[in-house]
Design an enzyme around this catalytic site. Sequence first.
Site, PDB file in Angstrom:
ATOM      1  N   ARG A   1      75.730  44.651  42.555  1.00 13.09           N
ATOM      2  CA  ARG A   1      76.386  43.374  42.839  1.00 13.09           C
ATOM      3  C   ARG A   1      75.982  42.315  41.815  1.00 13.09           C
ATOM      4  O   ARG A   1      76.825  41.541  41.355  1.00 13.09           O
ATOM      5  CB  ARG A   1      76.026  42.926  44.251  1.00 13.09           C
ATOM      6  CG  ARG A   1      76.745  41.670  44.706  1.00 13.09           C
ATOM      7  CD  ARG A   1      76.554  41.444  46.205  1.00 13.09           C
ATOM      8  NE  ARG A   1      77.158  40.201  46.621  1.00 13.09           N
ATOM      9  CZ  ARG A   1      76.492  39.158  47.119  1.00 13.09           C
ATOM     10  NH1 ARG A   1      75.168  39.249  47.284  1.00 13.09           N
ATOM     11  NH2 ARG A   1      77.101  38.054  47.461  1.00 13.09           N
TER      12      ARG A   1
ATOM     13  N   HIS B   1      78.653  40.324  39.406  1.00 13.69           N
ATOM     14  CA  HIS B   1      78.710  38.871  39.390  1.00 13.69           C
ATOM     15  C   HIS B   1      78.409  38.323  38.002  1.00 13.69           C
ATOM     16  O   HIS B   1      78.937  37.273  37.620  1.00 13.69           O
ATOM     17  CB  HIS B   1      77.740  38.298  40.424  1.00 13.69           C
ATOM     18  CG  HIS B   1      78.226  38.417  41.831  1.00 13.69           C
ATOM     19  ND1 HIS B   1      78.007  37.444  42.790  1.00 13.69           N
ATOM     20  CD2 HIS B   1      78.934  39.397  42.446  1.00 13.69           C
ATOM     21  CE1 HIS B   1      78.561  37.826  43.941  1.00 13.69           C
ATOM     22  NE2 HIS B   1      79.110  39.012  43.760  1.00 13.69           N
TER      23      HIS B   1
ATOM     24  N   ASN C   1      76.423  33.364  44.933  1.00 13.83           N
ATOM     25  CA  ASN C   1      75.286  34.051  44.303  1.00 13.83           C
ATOM     26  C   ASN C   1      73.951  33.808  44.998  1.00 13.83           C
ATOM     27  O   ASN C   1      72.934  34.403  44.615  1.00 13.83           O
ATOM     28  CB  ASN C   1      75.168  33.629  42.835  1.00 13.83           C
ATOM     29  CG  ASN C   1      76.286  34.188  41.978  1.00 13.83           C
ATOM     30  OD1 ASN C   1      76.913  35.175  42.350  1.00 13.83           O
ATOM     31  ND2 ASN C   1      76.554  33.553  40.860  1.00 13.83           N
TER      32      ASN C   1
ATOM     33  N   HIS D   1      81.786  49.212  47.692  1.00 10.63           N
ATOM     34  CA  HIS D   1      81.469  48.727  49.034  1.00 10.63           C
ATOM     35  C   HIS D   1      81.000  49.852  49.948  1.00 10.63           C
ATOM     36  O   HIS D   1      80.567  49.596  51.068  1.00 10.63           O
ATOM     37  CB  HIS D   1      82.682  48.022  49.644  1.00 10.63           C
ATOM     38  CG  HIS D   1      82.956  46.678  49.038  1.00 10.63           C
ATOM     39  ND1 HIS D   1      84.083  45.932  49.331  1.00 10.63           N
ATOM     40  CD2 HIS D   1      82.247  45.934  48.142  1.00 10.63           C
ATOM     41  CE1 HIS D   1      84.048  44.794  48.655  1.00 10.63           C
ATOM     42  NE2 HIS D   1      82.950  44.783  47.915  1.00 10.63           N
TER      43      HIS D   1
END
Length: 321
Positions: free
Chosen positions: A62, A66, A93, A189
């Site tokens: 992740r 990001h 974040n 996911h």
Amino acid sequence: MAIKRFLVLAVLLSVLGVSVANQKGLDLNYYKHRCPDAEAIVRRVTVQYVSRQQSLAAALLRVYFHDCFVRGCDGSVLLKSPNKDAERDAIPNLSLRGYEVVDAAKSALEKKCPGVVSCADVLALVARDAVLVINGPWWPVPLGRRDGRISKKSEVNLPSPFAGIAALKKNFFDKGLNTKDLVVLSGAHTIGISNCGLINNRIYNFTGKGDFDPSMNPSYVRALKKRCKPTDFRTSVEMDPGSVKKFDSHYFNIVAQKKGLFKSDSTLLDDPETKGYIDTQVATAGSSFNKDFSESMFKLGFVEILTGNKGEIRRKCAFVN
């Protein structure tokens, strides 16, 4: 085993017309002479951390996503600001974690090869190796990225868990990624964990009338309500119930059953191409998912990168030199 998997993928990528070296200034052998043990050092540190706490695999993946979706894969998400106005301070974040793994890998590299390996490359390697630790797919990571010097909270505009398919496709197209990359990378996911705060509105008050999102399976909504009370914003929720500890294609089965946790999951059924991919993975037990994920992660690693004389090689990942 990893070498064998790399060779298979390298052949596949070459068939598709994608060279695994010298892409946009990156090269698989970039540190061959100046820091030949770079990948081994990063892998050792990553294994130490992720083997003890496997949920870090999803967390580190992740962080990498990001980073790449804001100013490209330049390590700018790692930067701290005394004014709390860096990327990592933006609301999406604030829940990022795993920075300590990147910092530990960078520290080990600085002892061996000071001032050589960028934090952007460290993060790219850590994300790959973390997934491998939990028996997920492996992909080649060409190296040579430079670190960005700018990190602004105001620039964080990530694909939203509340977004529909049109907005998500635009997010990906703007980064040079396509519709297949969108659905394939959503498959990450499978190891994702969120919290009740991000779904309470969806299951309790979707249109302001005390209803739930009609695109959701009612039985799934009932199960979520048992876990998430209306005022609960902290309890964790698995994004792939029953398979969250395993990197596999089960996420697509969940989405096909209308049990996607976020709107951004459910909306994958609203587009012919993304729905077609999901249906294929369900019908074939995810026969191509690992290969597809490897290819999309490979592509992600080239998004808006800095090379040559651009950027810098940070001594510490949280601070510009």
